[in-house]
Design an enzyme around this catalytic site. Structure first.
Site, PDB file in Angstrom:
ATOM      1  N   LYS A   1      57.962  55.304  50.871  1.00 45.12           N
ATOM      2  CA  LYS A   1      57.960  56.744  50.674  1.00 45.12           C
ATOM      3  C   LYS A   1      59.393  57.272  50.564  1.00 45.12           C
ATOM      4  O   LYS A   1      59.728  58.019  49.637  1.00 45.12           O
ATOM      5  CB  LYS A   1      57.236  57.393  51.859  1.00 45.12           C
ATOM      6  CG  LYS A   1      56.944  58.839  51.696  1.00 45.12           C
ATOM      7  CD  LYS A   1      56.317  59.359  52.993  1.00 45.12           C
ATOM      8  CE  LYS A   1      55.707  60.692  52.800  1.00 45.12           C
ATOM      9  NZ  LYS A   1      54.454  60.660  52.076  1.00 45.12           N
TER      10      LYS A   1
ATOM     11  N   ARG B   1      57.219  62.193  58.911  1.00 44.68           N
ATOM     12  CA  ARG B   1      56.179  61.245  58.468  1.00 44.68           C
ATOM     13  C   ARG B   1      56.692  59.815  58.515  1.00 44.68           C
ATOM     14  O   ARG B   1      57.874  59.571  58.303  1.00 44.68           O
ATOM     15  CB  ARG B   1      55.784  61.519  57.014  1.00 44.68           C
ATOM     16  CG  ARG B   1      55.152  62.852  56.769  1.00 44.68           C
ATOM     17  CD  ARG B   1      54.879  62.931  55.269  1.00 44.68           C
ATOM     18  NE  ARG B   1      54.870  64.298  54.796  1.00 44.68           N
ATOM     19  CZ  ARG B   1      53.770  64.966  54.501  1.00 44.68           C
ATOM     20  NH1 ARG B   1      52.598  64.414  54.621  1.00 44.68           N
ATOM     21  NH2 ARG B   1      53.848  66.197  54.079  1.00 44.68           N
TER      22      ARG B   1
ATOM     23  N   GLY C   1      47.329  55.724  56.211  1.00 41.36           N
ATOM     24  CA  GLY C   1      46.633  56.305  57.354  1.00 41.36           C
ATOM     25  C   GLY C   1      46.790  55.546  58.659  1.00 41.36           C
ATOM     26  O   GLY C   1      46.164  55.898  59.647  1.00 41.36           O
TER      27      GLY C   1
ATOM     28  N   MET D   1      49.651  55.003  60.470  1.00 46.08           N
ATOM     29  CA  MET D   1      50.643  55.539  61.420  1.00 46.08           C
ATOM     30  C   MET D   1      50.554  57.061  61.418  1.00 46.08           C
ATOM     31  O   MET D   1      49.778  57.651  60.694  1.00 46.08           O
ATOM     32  CB  MET D   1      52.013  55.043  61.036  1.00 46.08           C
ATOM     33  CG  MET D   1      52.188  53.572  61.366  1.00 46.08           C
ATOM     34  SD  MET D   1      53.722  52.915  60.789  1.00 46.08           S
ATOM     35  CE  MET D   1      53.538  52.908  59.052  1.00 46.08           C
TER      36      MET D   1
ATOM     37  N   HIS E   1      27.886  23.021  50.634  1.00 46.22           N
ATOM     38  CA  HIS E   1      27.035  22.860  49.453  1.00 46.22           C
ATOM     39  C   HIS E   1      26.699  24.211  48.835  1.00 46.22           C
ATOM     40  O   HIS E   1      26.871  24.426  47.631  1.00 46.22           O
ATOM     41  CB  HIS E   1      25.754  22.117  49.861  1.00 46.22           C
ATOM     42  CG  HIS E   1      24.810  21.925  48.735  1.00 46.22           C
ATOM     43  ND1 HIS E   1      23.806  22.830  48.472  1.00 46.22           N
ATOM     44  CD2 HIS E   1      24.737  20.974  47.775  1.00 46.22           C
ATOM     45  CE1 HIS E   1      23.137  22.434  47.411  1.00 46.22           C
ATOM     46  NE2 HIS E   1      23.687  21.303  46.969  1.00 46.22           N
TER      47      HIS E   1
ATOM     48  N   SER F   1      42.767  12.685  39.825  1.00 44.67           N
ATOM     49  CA  SER F   1      42.253  14.041  39.984  1.00 44.67           C
ATOM     50  C   SER F   1      42.060  14.278  41.485  1.00 44.67           C
ATOM     51  O   SER F   1      41.323  13.534  42.143  1.00 44.67           O
ATOM     52  CB  SER F   1      40.934  14.190  39.233  1.00 44.67           C
ATOM     53  OG  SER F   1      40.424  15.475  39.465  1.00 44.67           O
TER      54      SER F   1
ATOM     55  N   CYS G   1      40.354  18.844  41.004  1.00 46.64           N
ATOM     56  CA  CYS G   1      38.992  19.310  40.735  1.00 46.64           C
ATOM     57  C   CYS G   1      38.278  19.796  41.977  1.00 46.64           C
ATOM     58  O   CYS G   1      37.108  20.139  41.934  1.00 46.64           O
ATOM     59  CB  CYS G   1      38.182  18.229  40.021  1.00 46.64           C
ATOM     60  SG  CYS G   1      37.956  16.770  41.040  1.00 46.64           S
TER      61      CYS G   1
HETATM   62  C1  PEP Z   1      36.312  17.093  46.285  1.00 42.97           C
HETATM   63  O1  PEP Z   1      36.052  16.408  47.256  1.00 42.97           O
HETATM   64  O2  PEP Z   1      37.283  17.854  46.237  1.00 42.97           O
HETATM   65  C2  PEP Z   1      35.458  17.039  45.093  1.00 42.97           C
HETATM   66  C3  PEP Z   1      35.792  17.680  43.996  1.00 42.97           C
HETATM   67  O3  PEP Z   1      34.305  16.361  45.192  1.00 42.97           O
HETATM   68  P1  PEP Z   1      32.972  16.901  45.910  1.00 42.97           P
HETATM   69  O4  PEP Z   1      33.184  18.352  46.220  1.00 42.97           O
HETATM   70  O5  PEP Z   1      31.882  16.653  44.977  1.00 42.97           O
HETATM   71  O6  PEP Z   1      32.925  16.059  47.138  1.00 42.97           O
END
Ligand code: PEP
Ligand code: MG
Length: 918
Positions: A45, A115, A124, A126, A486, A795, A862
Site C-alpha cells: 500500500k 492503516r 482484512g 490487520m 487410486h 521415466s 510420469c
Molecule cells: C508412479 O509410481 O509414479 C507411476 C507412475 O506408476 P503408478 O502410479 O501406476 O504406480
C-alpha cells in the site's frame, strides 16, 4: 547545495538502499520519498501511495513507517523508537502544510487514518483506525468546517474503532448502545439519527471506554497517534494474521508497514462519494472500466452492503443497480478525471488495477491502487489483450497466468455466488465440481447413471474394481487415501472431480448410510463436491462451466513457442488419448496396461490366467487376451498418430485381479468350470503382507515371462497393423519397478527376443520399438549408471518413488499428512509437489549418472507430479525431455513448462553476468 550522488549510490537509493536508515517516508503534493519498487520497506500500500503521488495523481498526503520498524517495535518490547516518533512528527508537519490544516487544531483540525500495509496483500487481516485526531475540542472545529451531524458521526466511529482496535474493548459493547438508541428513536438506519443523538452517543461511548479501561479516552491527538501506530504493528501478530501467513507462506519476519494519511471524506454531503473500481472487468477480462460507488458514504459503507452501490458507468450496471444513476451521470467532472487517472495507472503499472477513490465536495482523491484480483478467464484475456496492445511482451503474458488456475477453465466449478454449506473437508484430489445423489457401490453408480440420474460415488476407498462406477459417477468421495491414491489418480485421469481422504466420513455400506461431523446422509441424498477445495457440501449447489475462448488458445500457442520440455499424457484408452491430444499432448508418457484388464469382458480371462495350474493353461488364457490387448494398443496408436506412445507392461500385484467376495468367486467358478476350493486356495496363495513391496512390477515378468511376452507381441503386432495403414507409430515399451540392473537386462532380452520372433511374421521395417524403464525405487535411482546401459529412456514414477523413499504409503498418507502441513513440518504434500531435497536428490543422481553412461538418454516423468507446476519447474531444471500428466493437466503443464524455461533463461543470464563480473 547537495553533492550529486555517484551512480552506484543512485542505484542503491532507487532500490531503497540508502534509505536503510530512513524509516519514515513522506508522500504528498507530487513528491514522495518512496516508490513502487520499495514494497519490502513500504509494504504494498505504502509503495503504491508513493508511486501514485510521484505520478501526479491526487493522493491525500501522508507518510509510511517502514516494515523494519515493525520488527524493531516487537524486539523493543512493543515500544516505538524515539527517533521514529521524531521523524513521524516532522512528516506530519509536512502533511499539515499540504492540507492547510493542523493536527489537534480547534479551528481546522487535520484528521488522519492509520492503516496497515504488508509486502504481500493480507486483506482484512490487520487493523486500521480512521478519523484519528478527533477529541472534544476538534470535533467542534470539524462541525464548523462541515456540519454537526457529520462531525459527531465521525467522532463516534472513531471512538468505537479506537476502542476496539487499540484498547481492545469488545466491539459489541458499542454496537449494543447504538442499537438501543436506534430502538428508542424508532430508526432503522444509522443515517436516521440526528446530530444531537450522535452527540449523546459519543458521550456514551466515552463512558464505555472509561468503564472498560479505568482511564478516560485519550484526548491528546499525539497520544492517539502513537497508540494507533503501535496497535497496527501489534496486529501483525494477531491470530488471524498469523494463520493467514501460515496458509499463504508469508514469512513472519517481513512485518507490516504503517500508513498515516490525511483523511478525506466521502460522507460530507451530496457532493461527496466513495467507490471502488477495476480498470478492466475482473470477471470477464473485457476492456472496460468497471466499478461502483456510494454517495455521501465512507469506504466501509460500500463493503457493509447495507445500501446498494451505484454503478460508475453504464457497463457496470447489474440487475440490482440497473435503475440507479451512474457516477458518469451524477458527477461527470470527477468521473472524467477518474477515467484519465485509471488509464494512467494501468499504463504505468502495465496490469489491471483495483482502485479506491473518494470524492470530497467534488474533488477526486485516490486512496489506493493495486493489482486487481481476477478470475482465471479474465487473467488469460487480460494477459493476451495487453500483449496485443503492446503494454507487455508475450513472454510476460505467459508469465502472468498461474498454471494451476487453468484448472478452473477446464472443469465445471461451483458458482462462486451460491451459498454453500460445507459439511466436511478432505483432500482436493481432482478439481472441478460434482452434484449428485449418493451411491455407495460402483454397480449402483452404473445402474443409476444408466437410468439417467446424476450420482456421486462414495467409498471408504476405491480399487480397480470400481472403475465402471467411477466412470458413471459425476464425482468421487473417499474416506481414505492420499493425493496419489487410486481414487485420486483415476479421477484426475478421467477429468472427474474427487475429494479423497475425508477422514471424518463414517460409511456403513450395509445400512447405506454415512455420518459426517454430526450430519447423516442416506443413499439417494444429494450432495455436492468441490474437488478444487476438497469440500463436501450438503444439497445441490449450482455449477458453472467456463468457456475456453480464443485468448486461451493464443496464450497456449505463445507458451508452446517458449518451452523446451515436451508435454505428454498418461492415458490408457483411445478416448483419453484423444482428449489429451485436443489439449495439446505430444504423446503418451504412460499407458497403464492393467486398467485394460479390468474391462468386464476380459477380467475373466485375466482370472483364468492367474488361476492357471501350469504354463500351458496360462498360455491358453493369454491367447484369449492377446487379440484384446492388440485392439487396445492399435486404438491408442491411431489416436496418437505420429507421436510417441510409452506402454508399461503389467505392474500391480496379481491379487488385485482376483475375485473379491463370495458372489464373484461363484461367478469365476461357474465360468471357468473349476472348483471353489481351487479358487480359494489360489486366493490364499497370492495373498501378501505388503503387496506394494511384493510380487508386482517387473517381478511378475521375471516369474511369469509369458505375461510380458503376450503384451510385447500385442504391442508389436498392433504397431505393425497401424503402420501398414499408413499411420506413423512410435512404440516405447516400459518396465515397472526395476530395482536391479539384472532385472532390466533379463527383461530387455526377453522383449527383444519376442519382437524378433514377431517380426518374422510381420516384417514391418517402419516399426521401431525402444525399451526403457521406470525409475520408481530408490535403488534404481542410485544404480542408474548401470541401469541405463540397458535403457533407451528413463521415466520417473514419482508416486512410487515418493512412497518407497519416504516410506510413506500413498494410500494411507491422507490420514495424517494434512496434519504435517498444518503443523508446518511440510510446506507441500510430497505426493503433489516433488520433495526436492529428498526425492529430488534421487532424481538428480539418477539423471546425471544415467546420462553419464548413456549420453543423450531420454528422461521424463510420469508420476502425478508431472502435472504439478512446481515439480515441472524442478524437472525442467534437471534437463528432462518431457513430463507426462493426466489429460486435463496438459494445458497446465504446457504453461508451467514455458514459465520454467523463462525462469531458467533468466537464471542462466544472471550466471553469465556474474561470471563476467568476477
Ligand atoms: C508412479 O509410481 O509414479 C507411476 C507412475 O506408476 P503408478 O502410479 O501406476 O504406480
Ligand atoms: Mg508406480
Amino acid at each position: 547545495m547537495t553533492a550529486r550522488k555517484k551512480p552506484a549510490a543512485r542505484r542503491a537509493a532507487r532500490a531503497g538502499g540508502t534509505s536503510a536508515r530512513r524509516r519514515v517516508f513522506f508522500f504528498g503534493d507530487g513528491r514522495a520519498d518512496g516508490r513502487a519498487e520499495m514494497r519490502e520497506v513500504l509494504g504494498g500500500k505504502g509503495a503504491n501511495l508513493a508511486e501514485m503521488t510521484r505520478l501526479g495523481v491526487p493522493v491525500p498526503p501522508g507518510f509510511t513507517i517502514s516494515t523494519e520498524v515493525c520488527a524493531e517495535f516487537n524486539r523493543a518490547g512493543r515500544r516505538l523508537p524515539a527517533a521514529v516518533k521524531k521523524d513521524a512528527l516532522a512528516a506530519l508537519a509536512r502533511v499539515e502544510r499540504v492540507m492547510g490544516m493542523r493536527f489537534g487544531d480547534a479551528e481546522r483540525p487535520l484528521l488522519v487514518s492509520v492503516r496497515s500495509g504488508a509486502r504481500a496483500s493480507m486483506p482484512g487481516m490487520m487493523d486500521s483506525v480512521l478519523n484519528l485526531g478527533l477529541n472534544d475540542r476538534t470535533v467542534v472545529g470539524l462541525a464548523k468546517l462541515a456540519d454537526e451531524r457529520f462531525a459527531y458521526d465521525s467522532y463516534r466511529r472513531f471512538v468505537q474503532m479506537f476502542g476496539d482496535v487499540v484498547l481492545e474493548i469488545p466491539h459489541k459493547l458499542f454496537e449494543q448502545r447504538l442499537e438501543a438508541l436506534k430502538d428508542v428513536r424508532g430508526a432503522d438506519l444509522d443515517t436516521e439519527l440526528t446530530a444531537s443523538d450522535l452527540r449523546g452517543l459519543v458521550r456514551d461511548y466515552l463512558e464505555i471506554v472509561e468503564e472498560q479501561t479505568g482511564t478516560p479516552f485519550p484526548q491528546d491527538p499525539a497520544e492517539q497517534l502513537w497508540a494507533a501506530v503501535a496497535a497496527v504493528f501489534r496486529s501483525w501478530e494477531n491470530e488471524r494474521a498469523v494463520r493467514y501467513r501460515r496458509i499463504h507462506g508469508i514469512p513472519a519476519l517481513w512485518g507490516t508497514a504503517v500508513n498515516v494519511q490525511a483523511m478525506v471524506f466521502g460522507n460530507m454531503g451530496d457532493e461527496c462519494a466513495t467507490g471502488v473500481a477495476f480498470t478492466r472487468d475482473p470477471s470477464t477480462g473485457d476492456r472496460h472500466f468497471y466499478g461502483e460507488y456510494l454517495k455521501n458514504a465512507q469506504g466501509e459503507d460500500v463493503v457493509a452492503g447495507i445500501r446498494t452501490p451505484q454503478p460508475i458507468n453504464k457497463v457496470s450496471r447489474k440487475e440490482d443497480s440497473a435503475r440507479l444513476p451512474t457516477l458518469e451521470e451524477e458527477m461527470p467532472r470527477a468521473y472524467r478525471e477518474l477515467v484519465r487517472i485509471y488509464k494512467r495507472l494501468e499504463k504505468h503499472y502495465r496490469d489491471m488495477q483495483d482502485i479506491e477513490f473518494t470524492i470530497q465536495n467534488g474533488k477526486l482523491w485516490m486512496l489506493q491502487t493495486r493489482t486487481g484480483k481476477r478470475t482465471t478467464h479474465a487473467a488469460v484475456k487480460i494477459a493476451v489483450d495487453m500483449a496485443r496492445e503492446g503494454l507487455i511482451t508475450r513472454e510476460e503474458a505467459v508469465r502472468r497466468v498461474a498454471p494451476e488456475s487453468l484448472d478452473q477453465l477446464l472443469h465445471p466449478m461451483l458458482d462462486p455466488e451460491a451459498p454453500r454449506q460445507v459439511v466436511a473437508k478432505g483432500l482436493p484430489a481432482s478439481p472441478g465440481a460434482a452434484v449428485g445423489r449418493i451411491v455407495f457401490s460402483a454397480d449402483d453408480a452404473e445402474a443409476r447413471a444408466k437410468a439417467g440420474e446424476k450420482v456421486v460415488l462414495v467409498r471408504i476407498e476405491t480399487s480397480p474394481d470400481d472403475i465402471h462406477g467411477m466412470h458413471a459417477a459425476e464425482g468421487i468421495l473417499t474416506a481414505r487415501g492420499g493425493m496419489t491414491s487410486h481414487a485420486a489418480v483415476v479421477a484426475r485421469g478421467m477429468g472427474k472431480c474427487c475429494v479423497a481422504g475425508c477422514g471424518t466420513l463414517r460409511i456403513d455400506y450395509a445400512k447405506g448410510e454415512m455420518q459426517v461431523n454430526g450430519h447423516a446422509f442416506k443413499a439417494g441424498d444429494t450432495i455436492t463436491l468441490d474437488g478444487s477445495r476438497g469440500e463436501v457440501l450438503a444439497g445441490a449447489v449450482p455449477t458453472v462451466t467456463p468457456e475456453l475462448g480464443g485468448a486461451f488458445s493464443e496464450l497456449m500457442r505463445w507458451a508452446d513457442r517458449l518451452r523446451r520440455v515436451r508435454v505428454r499424457t498418461n492415458a490408457d484408452t483411445p478416448h483419453d488419448a484423444k482428449i489429451a491430444r485436443e489439449f495439446g499432448a505430444e504423446g503418451i508418457g504412460l499407458c497403464r496396461t492393467e486398467h485394460m484388464f479390468f474391462e468386464p469382458n476380459r477380467i475373466l480371462a485375466v482370472r483364468e490366467m492367474i488361476l492357471a495350474s501350469d504354463g500351458a493353461a496360462r498360455e491358453r488364457a493369454l491367447a484369449k487376451l492377446l487379440p484384446m490387448q492388440r485392439g487396445d494398443f492399435a486404438g491408442i496408436f491411431r489416436a496418437m498418430a505420429g507421436l510417441p506412445v510409452t506402454i508399461r507392461l503389467l505392474d500391480p500385484p496379481l491379487h488385485e485381479f482376483l475375485p473379491h467376495g463370495e458372489e464373484e468367486i461363484r461367478e469365476v467358478v461357474q465360468a471357468l468350470g473349476t472348483d471353489a476350493a481351487v479358487v480359494r486356495a489360489k486366493l490364499e496363495e497370492v495373498k501378501e503382507f505388503n503387496p506394494m513391496l511384493g510380487h508386482r512390477g517387473c517381478r511378475l515378468g521375471i516369474t511369469y515371462p509369458e505375461i510380458y511376452r503376450m503384451q510385447v507381441r500385442a504391442i508389436f503386432e498392433a504397431a505393425c497393423e497401424v503402420a501398414e495403414s499408413g499411420v506413423k507409430v512410435q512404440p516405447e515399451i516400459m518396465l515397472p519397478l526395476i530395482a536391479h540392473v539384472g532385472e532390466l537386462q533379463r527383461l530387455r532380452a526377453l522383449i527383444e527376443a519376442e519382437i524378433a520372433e514377431a517380426r518374422k511374421a510381420h516384417p514391418q521395417p517402419r516399426v521401431k520399438v525402444t525399451i526403457g524403464t521406470m525409475i520408481e525405487v530408490p535403488r534404481a535411482a542410485l544404480t542408474a549408471a548401470e541401469i541405463s546401459r540397458y535403457a533407451d529412456f528413463f521415466s520417473f514414477g514419482t508416486n512410487d518413488l515418493t512412497q518407497t523413499a519416504y516410506a510413506l504409503s500413498r494410500d494411507d498418507a491422507g490420514k495424517f499428512l494434512p496434519e504435517y502441513m498444518e503443523q508446518g513440518i511440510l510446506a507441500d504434500d510430497p505426493f503433489v509437489s516433488i520433495d526436492e531435497e529428498g526425492i529430488g536428490k534421487l532424481m538428480r543422481i539418477a539423471t546425471l549418472s544415467g546420462r553419464t553412461t548413456r549420453p543423450g538418454l531420454k528422461v521424463g516423468i510420469c508420476g502425478e507430479h508431472g502435472g504439478d507446476a512446481k515439480s515441472i519447474r524442478f524437472c525442467a531444471g534437471l534437463g528432462f525431455d518431457y513430463v507426462s500428466c493426466s489429460p486435463f493437466r496438459v494445458p497446465v503443464a504446457r504453461l508451467a513448462a514455458a514459465q520454467a524455461e523463462i525462469e531458467l533463461a533468466g537464471e542462466r543470464r544472471a550466471t553469465r553476468r556474474g561470471k563476467r563480473r568476477s
